[in-house]
Motif scaffolding. Structure first.
Motif, PDB file in Angstrom:
ATOM      1  N   ILE A   1       0.821  -1.121  -0.131  1.00 23.60           N
ATOM      2  CA  ILE A   1       0.076   0.190  -0.219  1.00 23.60           C
ATOM      3  C   ILE A   1       0.806   1.169   0.017  1.00 23.60           C
ATOM      4  CG2 ILE A   1      -1.544   1.435   1.434  1.00 23.60           C
ATOM      5  CD1 ILE A   1      -2.944  -1.234   2.210  1.00 23.60           C
ATOM      6  N   ALA A   2       2.047   1.212   0.674  1.00 20.20           N
ATOM      7  CA  ALA A   2       2.885   2.228   0.713  1.00 20.20           C
ATOM      8  C   ALA A   2       3.696   2.869  -0.355  1.00 20.20           C
ATOM      9  CB  ALA A   2       3.842   2.361   1.925  1.00 20.20           C
ATOM     10  N   TYR A   3       4.092   1.718  -1.212  1.00 16.63           N
ATOM     11  CA  TYR A   3       4.681   1.761  -2.373  1.00 16.63           C
ATOM     12  C   TYR A   3       4.131   1.570  -3.894  1.00 16.63           C
ATOM     13  CZ  TYR A   3       8.732   1.955   0.652  1.00 16.63           C
ATOM     14  OH  TYR A   3       9.693   2.483   1.840  1.00 16.63           O
ATOM     15  N   ILE A   4       2.804   1.133  -3.940  1.00 19.59           N
ATOM     16  CA  ILE A   4       2.166   0.858  -5.129  1.00 19.59           C
ATOM     17  C   ILE A   4       2.026   2.019  -5.763  1.00 19.59           C
ATOM     18  CG2 ILE A   4      -0.208   1.041  -4.433  1.00 19.59           C
ATOM     19  CD1 ILE A   4      -0.727  -1.474  -6.069  1.00 19.59           C
ATOM     20  N   ASP A   5       1.685   3.220  -5.397  1.00 12.90           N
ATOM     21  CA  ASP A   5       1.739   4.512  -6.279  1.00 12.90           C
ATOM     22  C   ASP A   5       3.021   5.319  -6.418  1.00 12.90           C
ATOM     23  OD1 ASP A   5      -1.249   4.437  -6.759  1.00 12.90           O
ATOM     24  OD2 ASP A   5      -1.584   4.868  -4.865  1.00 12.90           O
ATOM     25  N   ARG A   6       3.943   4.766  -5.949  1.00 13.50           N
ATOM     26  CA  ARG A   6       5.338   5.500  -6.097  1.00 13.50           C
ATOM     27  C   ARG A   6       6.129   4.488  -7.079  1.00 13.50           C
ATOM     28  NH1 ARG A   6       7.238   6.308   0.269  1.00 13.50           N
ATOM     29  NH2 ARG A   6       5.109   7.320   1.025  1.00 13.50           N
ATOM     30  N   VAL A   7       6.220   3.218  -6.694  1.00  5.24           N
ATOM     31  CA  VAL A   7       6.995   2.346  -7.557  1.00  5.24           C
ATOM     32  C   VAL A   7       6.256   1.672  -8.705  1.00  5.24           C
ATOM     33  CG1 VAL A   7       8.085   0.075  -7.595  1.00  5.24           C
ATOM     34  CG2 VAL A   7       8.283   1.460  -5.336  1.00  5.24           C
TER      35      VAL A   7
END
Length: 484
Positions: A329-335
């Motif tokens: 959840i923390a990284y899916i929209d970043r990575v």
């Protein structure tokens, strides 16, 4: 306040407009409760397997069918969910799922024989199928593009939380009664209360679904533009609202009602993006993740742990699953979606291969005609570590990312129908893996985990070749061909 969500013309505080995510998060969280029930219903059988086997005197093949019967209902529920959602709305579909979960909880909890238990497991499966389609579709349709991955991942977080809650309930009730087969309250065995406990979240899901708005894309498809405009204003703010409504209308333009026929294309009878959705769904199951959650207690008992220790290990594994989903959840929209899938496939391949080697080289004993591996020395700890690292690799990638992609990658006009087909394929694959494992386990755990390892390698090839990135792409920009 709930009134802001429900009233199309209501004024929304600045923090809840397009500048914030409070309202979309609250709405998505309610929709994701279906995932919690999905996870609970799927995994609750874990703590009851031994009790059901003893209570009804069932053989391995019939036991596998009884466990996997819910998946038959899930496949059927998934296949009809799109039609129900397009005809009657996303909220009605959620409410139908809640009713199915409630009936399943009561029916399985009071089942007098294995046949009745199977029937109500199938009823619960219908609810799972409906929830597995409607939650990702609805969340994608109400989420701003910049946070759609995070909000879409709430579905998987709810699923793994449901799995954790069911395993914790299984462990607590078995401990209170002194065993899953022992009587607990009102003359009912502990395993029955494991199923009956699902009544609580089922009622909560049904009631809370009355507090959220209908999908604006469904409202526009039905010509209810005023209501849709009000919901979009709550979700995105007033800026550019008319252009947004017109953009959605253009992608929904059609001369006939949506149906499965819309999925036909030149790629072996289907649109390319539909095949990609099916491939993602099948690989998510063929890596064997649900073997860990459906059979882990039996598995660890088979290699020497007692029932209490086995349930403890399973609960710990569920906690690991929740923690790694939070990472996603923390990284899916970043990575992005694709990199997480690639990392996850590689990690699953390594850990599954390790488990294949451990179980394939372990010494064996024959108990009641069944060959059982005996883990000695470091084999036990290595197997436990590998199993939990496998869950880490899956939980940060294929668990949440597949649901996000299924919710967002399909064009507006085919989303519900395509998601139904992909989810139906997922449940069929889940059923095949689940129903086959008892016999595969009796034959060779090493070969079983070797097969899952091969599927993990193939999933990596599949992502590298066909899966494209959808991070930050508006739903109205999704095409029938894979997004570049």
């Amino acid at each position: 306040m709930t009134e802001n969500v429900l009233s199309p013309g209501a004024k929304v505080p600045p923090s809840d407009t397009g500048e914030g995510t409070a309202v979309p998060f609250r709405i998505a969280a309610v929709a994701a409760l279906g995932g919690l029930l999905f996870g609970y219903d799927s995994a609750v059988i874990n703590g009851a397997v031994s009790a059901i086997e003893g209570k009804f005197q069932v053989e391995s093949a019939l036991l596998g069918f009884a466990i996997a019967s819910a998946l038959l209902g899930a496949a059927a529920g998934a296949m009809v969910a799109g039609r129900i959602a397009d005809r009657y709305g996303r909220l009605v579909t959620m409410q139908a799922a809640a009713v199915m979960f409630l009936l399943s909880a009561l029916g399985t909890g009071f089942a007098p024989d294995v046949e009745v238990l199977v029937v109500f497991r199938i009823v619960g499966g219908l609810g799972v199928g409906l929830a597995s389609v409607i939650a990702p579709a609805y969340i994608a349709e109400i989420s701003p593009a910049r946070v759609r991955g995070r909000l879409g991942s709430l579905q998987q977080l709810a699923i793994v939380t449901g799995i954790f809650v069911s395993l914790l309930v299984d462990y607590a009730l078995a401990a209170l009664a002194g065993g899953s087969q022992e009587e607990l309250w009102f003359g009912l065995e502990a395993w029955r209360w494991m199923f009956l406990a699902m009544c609580v979240p089922a009622l909560a899901y049904g009631l809370l679904s009355l507090t959220i708005p209908e999908s604006p894309r469904y409202l526009i498809a039905q010509g209810r533009l005023g209501e849709a405009r009000g919901v979009l204003a709550v979700l995105l703010g007033e800026k550019g609202l008319d252009l947004k409504v017109e953009s959605i209308r253009a992608t929904l333009a059609r001369e006939n009602e949506p149906s499965i026929r819309d999925l036909k294309g030149s790629a072996i009878g289907l649109l390319p993006i539909v095949w990609i959705g099916i491939g993602l769904s099948v690989f998510q199951q063929f890596v064997g993740i649900n073997v860990i959650f459906y059979y882990s207690s039996v598995l660890w008992q088979a290699v020497g742990f007692d029932e209490g220790s086995s349930l403890q290990i399973t609960v710990i594994t569920a906690v690991v699953n929740i923690a790694t989903t939070l990472i996603a959840i923390a990284y899916i929209d970043r990575v992005g979606r694709r990199p997480l899938l690639i990392i996850g496939s590689a990690g699953m391949a390594v850990t599954l291969a390790t488990m294949a080697v451990i179980f394939g080289t372990a010494s064996t004993t024959v108990v009641n005609g069944v060959t059982t591996p005996q883990l000695t020395g470091l084999q036990g700890p290595i197997a436990l570590i590998a199993a939990n690292l496998f869950v880490v690799a899956f939980g940060m990638s294929w668990g949440p990312v597949v649901w996000v992609l299924l919710g967002e990658a399909f064009p507006n006009r085919i989303r519900a129908a395509a998601l139904s087909l992909a989810a139906g394929a997922q449940w069929a694959a889940n059923w095949l893996i689940t129903v086959s494992f008892p016999s595969m386990k009796d034959f060779s755990l090493g070969i079983s985990y070797g097969f899952y390892a091969v599927c993990a390698v193939l999933s990596l090839v599949f992502v590298l070749r066909w899966v494209k990135e959808t991070k930050g792409v508006e739903l109205e920009a999704m095409q029938s061909d894979p997004v570049v």
